[in-house]
Design a protein around this motif. Structure first.
Motif, PDB file in Angstrom:
ATOM      1  N   ILE A  62       0.857  -1.486  -0.131  1.00 52.45           N
ATOM      2  CA  ILE A  62      -0.289  -0.216  -0.395  1.00 52.45           C
ATOM      3  C   ILE A  62       1.414   0.683  -0.164  1.00 52.45           C
ATOM      4  CG2 ILE A  62      -1.622   1.314   1.186  1.00 52.45           C
ATOM      5  CD1 ILE A  62      -2.729  -1.614   2.428  1.00 52.45           C
ATOM      6  N   CYS A  63       2.085   1.111   0.791  1.00 57.76           N
ATOM      7  CA  CYS A  63       2.708   2.556   1.039  1.00 57.76           C
ATOM      8  C   CYS A  63       4.112   2.327  -0.067  1.00 57.76           C
ATOM      9  CB  CYS A  63       3.668   2.361   2.599  1.00 57.76           C
ATOM     10  SG  CYS A  63       4.340   1.869   2.565  1.00 57.76           S
ATOM     11  N   GLY A  64       4.310   2.271  -0.977  1.00 54.71           N
ATOM     12  CA  GLY A  64       6.256   1.613  -0.578  1.00 54.71           C
ATOM     13  C   GLY A  64       6.807   1.943  -0.665  1.00 54.71           C
ATOM     14  N   MET A  65       7.139   2.553   0.951  1.00 52.31           N
ATOM     15  CA  MET A  65       8.141   3.075   1.357  1.00 52.31           C
ATOM     16  C   MET A  65       9.448   1.659   1.713  1.00 52.31           C
ATOM     17  SD  MET A  65       6.273   4.105   4.813  1.00 52.31           S
ATOM     18  CE  MET A  65       8.216   4.704   5.438  1.00 52.31           C
ATOM     19  N   CYS A  66       9.581   0.543   1.173  1.00 52.60           N
ATOM     20  CA  CYS A  66      10.095  -0.364   0.922  1.00 52.60           C
ATOM     21  C   CYS A  66      10.811  -0.634  -0.480  1.00 52.60           C
ATOM     22  CB  CYS A  66       9.090  -2.316   1.207  1.00 52.60           C
ATOM     23  SG  CYS A  66       8.072  -2.705  -0.459  1.00 52.60           S
ATOM     24  N   GLY A  67      10.551  -0.450  -1.249  1.00 55.58           N
ATOM     25  CA  GLY A  67      11.295  -0.200  -2.737  1.00 55.58           C
ATOM     26  C   GLY A  67      12.868   0.037  -2.566  1.00 55.58           C
ATOM     27  N   VAL A  68      13.096  -0.995  -3.817  1.00 59.63           N
ATOM     28  CA  VAL A  68      14.555  -1.390  -3.706  1.00 59.63           C
ATOM     29  C   VAL A  68      15.355  -2.009  -4.752  1.00 59.63           C
ATOM     30  CG1 VAL A  68      15.340  -1.635  -1.305  1.00 59.63           C
ATOM     31  CG2 VAL A  68      14.634  -3.688  -2.043  1.00 59.63           C
ATOM     32  N   VAL A  69      16.037  -2.180  -6.011  1.00 57.79           N
ATOM     33  CA  VAL A  69      16.423  -2.109  -7.105  1.00 57.79           C
ATOM     34  C   VAL A  69      16.938  -3.530  -6.857  1.00 57.79           C
ATOM     35  CG1 VAL A  69      17.879  -1.694  -9.297  1.00 57.79           C
ATOM     36  CG2 VAL A  69      16.564   0.104  -7.608  1.00 57.79           C
ATOM     37  N   ILE A  70      16.289  -5.131  -7.595  1.00 58.95           N
ATOM     38  CA  ILE A  70      16.723  -6.304  -6.900  1.00 58.95           C
ATOM     39  C   ILE A  70      16.985  -6.930  -8.874  1.00 58.95           C
ATOM     40  CG2 ILE A  70      15.826  -8.160  -7.173  1.00 58.95           C
ATOM     41  CD1 ILE A  70      14.160  -6.667  -4.863  1.00 58.95           C
ATOM     42  N   ASN A  71      18.155  -7.244  -8.350  1.00 56.38           N
ATOM     43  CA  ASN A  71      19.194  -7.567  -9.967  1.00 56.38           C
ATOM     44  C   ASN A  71      18.183  -6.661 -10.500  1.00 56.38           C
ATOM     45  OD1 ASN A  71      20.028  -9.704  -9.136  1.00 56.38           O
ATOM     46  ND2 ASN A  71      18.134 -11.006  -9.402  1.00 56.38           N
ATOM     47  N   GLY A  72      18.466  -5.306 -10.594  1.00 58.23           N
ATOM     48  CA  GLY A  72      18.673  -4.330 -11.830  1.00 58.23           C
ATOM     49  C   GLY A  72      17.696  -3.391 -11.999  1.00 58.23           C
ATOM     50  N   ALA A  74      13.532  -2.292 -10.550  1.00 53.92           N
ATOM     51  CA  ALA A  74      12.853  -1.292  -9.472  1.00 53.92           C
ATOM     52  C   ALA A  74      11.815  -2.607  -8.862  1.00 53.92           C
ATOM     53  CB  ALA A  74      12.079   0.093  -9.393  1.00 53.92           C
ATOM     54  N   HIS A  75      11.959  -2.810  -7.782  1.00 59.45           N
ATOM     55  CA  HIS A  75      11.067  -3.841  -7.107  1.00 59.45           C
ATOM     56  C   HIS A  75      11.173  -5.283  -7.096  1.00 59.45           C
ATOM     57  CE1 HIS A  75       8.307  -0.976  -4.404  1.00 59.45           C
ATOM     58  NE2 HIS A  75       7.955  -0.319  -5.952  1.00 59.45           N
ATOM     59  N   GLY A  76      11.416  -5.639  -8.090  1.00 58.34           N
ATOM     60  CA  GLY A  76      12.020  -6.783  -8.747  1.00 58.34           C
ATOM     61  C   GLY A  76      11.457  -7.403  -9.695  1.00 58.34           C
ATOM     62  N   PRO A  77      11.933  -8.980  -9.510  1.00 54.93           N
ATOM     63  CA  PRO A  77      11.178  -9.558 -11.515  1.00 54.93           C
ATOM     64  C   PRO A  77       9.815  -9.332 -11.570  1.00 54.93           C
ATOM     65  CG  PRO A  77      11.814 -10.928  -9.146  1.00 54.93           C
ATOM     66  CD  PRO A  77      11.803  -9.604  -8.514  1.00 54.93           C
ATOM     67  N   GLU A  78       8.941  -9.178 -10.066  1.00 53.27           N
ATOM     68  CA  GLU A  78       7.637  -9.296 -10.422  1.00 53.27           C
ATOM     69  C   GLU A  78       6.490  -8.100 -10.065  1.00 53.27           C
ATOM     70  OE1 GLU A  78       6.171 -12.112 -10.878  1.00 53.27           O
ATOM     71  OE2 GLU A  78       7.572 -13.106 -10.029  1.00 53.27           O
ATOM     72  N   VAL A  79       6.280  -7.530 -11.421  1.00 51.40           N
ATOM     73  CA  VAL A  79       5.050  -5.948 -10.867  1.00 51.40           C
ATOM     74  C   VAL A  79       4.580  -5.882  -9.309  1.00 51.40           C
ATOM     75  CG1 VAL A  79       3.950  -4.240 -12.156  1.00 51.40           C
ATOM     76  CG2 VAL A  79       5.126  -5.959 -13.380  1.00 51.40           C
ATOM     77  N   THR A  80       5.209  -5.377  -8.830  1.00 49.90           N
ATOM     78  CA  THR A  80       4.574  -5.523  -7.095  1.00 49.90           C
ATOM     79  C   THR A  80       5.159  -4.652  -6.567  1.00 49.90           C
ATOM     80  OG1 THR A  80       3.152  -6.830  -5.498  1.00 49.90           O
ATOM     81  CG2 THR A  80       5.486  -7.656  -6.310  1.00 49.90           C
ATOM     82  N   THR A  81       5.592  -4.419  -5.657  1.00 48.54           N
ATOM     83  CA  THR A  81       5.882  -3.660  -4.315  1.00 48.54           C
ATOM     84  C   THR A  81       6.992  -4.448  -4.019  1.00 48.54           C
ATOM     85  OG1 THR A  81       4.815  -4.193  -2.021  1.00 48.54           O
ATOM     86  CG2 THR A  81       4.454  -2.071  -3.511  1.00 48.54           C
ATOM     87  N   THR A  82       8.228  -4.252  -3.316  1.00 50.50           N
ATOM     88  CA  THR A  82       9.042  -5.971  -3.395  1.00 50.50           C
ATOM     89  C   THR A  82       8.335  -6.568  -1.725  1.00 50.50           C
ATOM     90  OG1 THR A  82      10.878  -3.324  -3.671  1.00 50.50           O
ATOM     91  CG2 THR A  82      11.063  -5.929  -2.051  1.00 50.50           C
ATOM     92  N   CYS A  83       7.621  -5.482  -0.626  1.00 49.98           N
ATOM     93  CA  CYS A  83       6.944  -6.232   0.218  1.00 49.98           C
ATOM     94  C   CYS A  83       6.300  -7.289  -0.484  1.00 49.98           C
ATOM     95  CB  CYS A  83       6.274  -5.652   1.147  1.00 49.98           C
ATOM     96  SG  CYS A  83       4.904  -4.387   0.028  1.00 49.98           S
ATOM     97  N   GLN A  84       6.017  -7.532  -1.323  1.00 44.97           N
ATOM     98  CA  GLN A  84       5.123  -8.092  -1.778  1.00 44.97           C
ATOM     99  C   GLN A  84       5.465  -9.280  -2.883  1.00 44.97           C
ATOM    100  OE1 GLN A  84       1.157  -8.408  -0.923  1.00 44.97           O
ATOM    101  NE2 GLN A  84       2.619  -7.791   0.844  1.00 44.97           N
ATOM    102  N   LEU A  85       6.942  -8.667  -3.223  1.00 47.54           N
ATOM    103  CA  LEU A  85       7.109 -10.113  -3.639  1.00 47.54           C
ATOM    104  C   LEU A  85       7.659 -10.959  -2.817  1.00 47.54           C
ATOM    105  CD1 LEU A  85       9.090 -10.791  -6.624  1.00 47.54           C
ATOM    106  CD2 LEU A  85      11.154  -9.504  -5.738  1.00 47.54           C
ATOM    107  N   HIS A  86       7.856 -12.570  -3.265  1.00 48.50           N
ATOM    108  CA  HIS A  86       7.750 -13.248  -2.545  1.00 48.50           C
ATOM    109  C   HIS A  86       8.848 -14.730  -3.574  1.00 48.50           C
ATOM    110  CE1 HIS A  86       3.785 -12.887  -0.845  1.00 48.50           C
ATOM    111  NE2 HIS A  86       4.801 -13.211   0.124  1.00 48.50           N
ATOM    112  N   MET A  87       9.877 -15.175  -2.298  1.00 51.61           N
ATOM    113  CA  MET A  87      11.020 -15.805  -2.665  1.00 51.61           C
ATOM    114  C   MET A  87      10.676 -17.227  -3.803  1.00 51.61           C
ATOM    115  SD  MET A  87      13.071 -14.158  -1.468  1.00 51.61           S
ATOM    116  CE  MET A  87      14.719 -15.065  -2.196  1.00 51.61           C
ATOM    117  N   ARG A  88      10.066 -17.184  -3.902  1.00 54.54           N
ATOM    118  CA  ARG A  88       9.655 -18.437  -4.993  1.00 54.54           C
ATOM    119  C   ARG A  88       8.905 -17.692  -6.611  1.00 54.54           C
ATOM    120  NH1 ARG A  88       4.611 -17.533  -2.451  1.00 54.54           N
ATOM    121  NH2 ARG A  88       3.353 -15.709  -3.298  1.00 54.54           N
ATOM    122  N   SER A  89      10.043 -16.329  -7.002  1.00 57.66           N
ATOM    123  CA  SER A  89      10.177 -15.928  -7.621  1.00 57.66           C
ATOM    124  C   SER A  89      11.932 -15.690  -8.076  1.00 57.66           C
ATOM    125  CB  SER A  89       9.857 -14.655  -8.122  1.00 57.66           C
ATOM    126  OG  SER A  89       8.270 -14.154  -7.663  1.00 57.66           O
TER     127      SER A  89
END
Length: 247
Positions: A62-72, A74-89
């Motif tokens: 909801i807030c987006g404060m968790c944002g980081v760049v993961i493997n180049g 933003a937010h990682g390989p899924e189109v979601t916030t970093t906090c909603q990204l799971h390690m199964r990705s």
């Protein structure tokens, strides 16, 4: 899962910073990305080392404060916030690089935490309605065409996480600014200030050190709320009107 992490460490804004490598073992694929970082921090704390500093709050996308760049990305390989990204990705044995948002307007505070107050100042420059309306009117008292209402709601979904800035080669915040302008300018309450809103927010955008938009589209590609790229066209049309009227 056994994961190798390469994480940006920076003690303070004046520190040069560098990448550090860590090993994390026994990570469940059902854990979230931030839970994985929590596991690493527990291990670092037990070893007497400084834990990784990262930002998070709601952990609900909801807030987006968790944002980081993961493997180049933003937010990682899924189109979601970093906090909603799971390690199964990710896969067992992967090496994951984690960096903060990279932009002149987002100075690093510590490790993965950046100062995103520049976005707040853009909002303060015009992302509001100052017309005195008295008591709150009934919801149906001011008709809004459905097309405009839907479009305004779509733009209002922006959470100001800054992923658009991190993904843009120019470090532009035009998707963010355009979403905030489009949201208000499409509603009747926002019409009296629509042109001054555009010019004031764009002037603040440039004053903060964000780059110019060259319509590459990376911003919309990583946006966790899927703000469409054409909100920038909406802003540009309003800017053209403001220029013609000398606002």
């Amino acid at each position: 899962m056994n994961i190798t992490l390469k994480i940006w460490r920076q003690a303070n804004p004046e520190d040069a910073g560098a990448m550090h490598e860590y090993k994390v073992h026994g990570v469940s694929e059902e854990s979230s990305f931030l839970e994985m970082l929590d596991i690493l921090n527990e291990e670092l704390f037990e070893a007497g080392e400084e834990p990784i500093t990262f930002d998070s709050d709601c952990r609900e996308g909801i807030c987006g404060m968790c944002g980081v760049v993961i493997n180049g990305i933003a937010h990682g390989p899924e189109v979601t916030t970093t906090c909603q990204l799971h390690m199964r990705s990710f896969n067992d044995g992967d090496t994951i690089t984690i960096e903060p948002w990279r932009a002149t307007a987002f100075p690093v505070i510590k490790d993965l935490v950046v100062d995103r107050s520049a976005l707040d100042r853009i909002i303060q420059a015009g992302g509001y309605i100052s017309v005195n309306t008295g008591a709150a009117p009934d919801a149906h008292s001011t008709p809004v065409p459905k097309q405009n209402a839907d479009r305004a709601f779509e733009a209002a979904a922006c959470i100001g996480c800054g992923a658009c800035v991190a993904a843009c080669p120019n470090a532009s915040a035009m998707l963010f600014t355009s979403a905030k302008v489009t949201h208000l300018n499409l509603l009747p309450q926002g019409q009296p200030e629509n042109l001054t809103r555009v010019t004031n927010m764009l002037n603040q955008h440039d004053a903060e050190g964000f780059g110019t938009c060259t319509n590459i589209g990376e911003c919309a590609a990583v946006c966790p709320k899927q703000i469409p790229l054409d909100v920038i066209s909406t802003l540009n049309r309003q800017l053209g009107k403001a220029v013609l009227k000398g606002v």
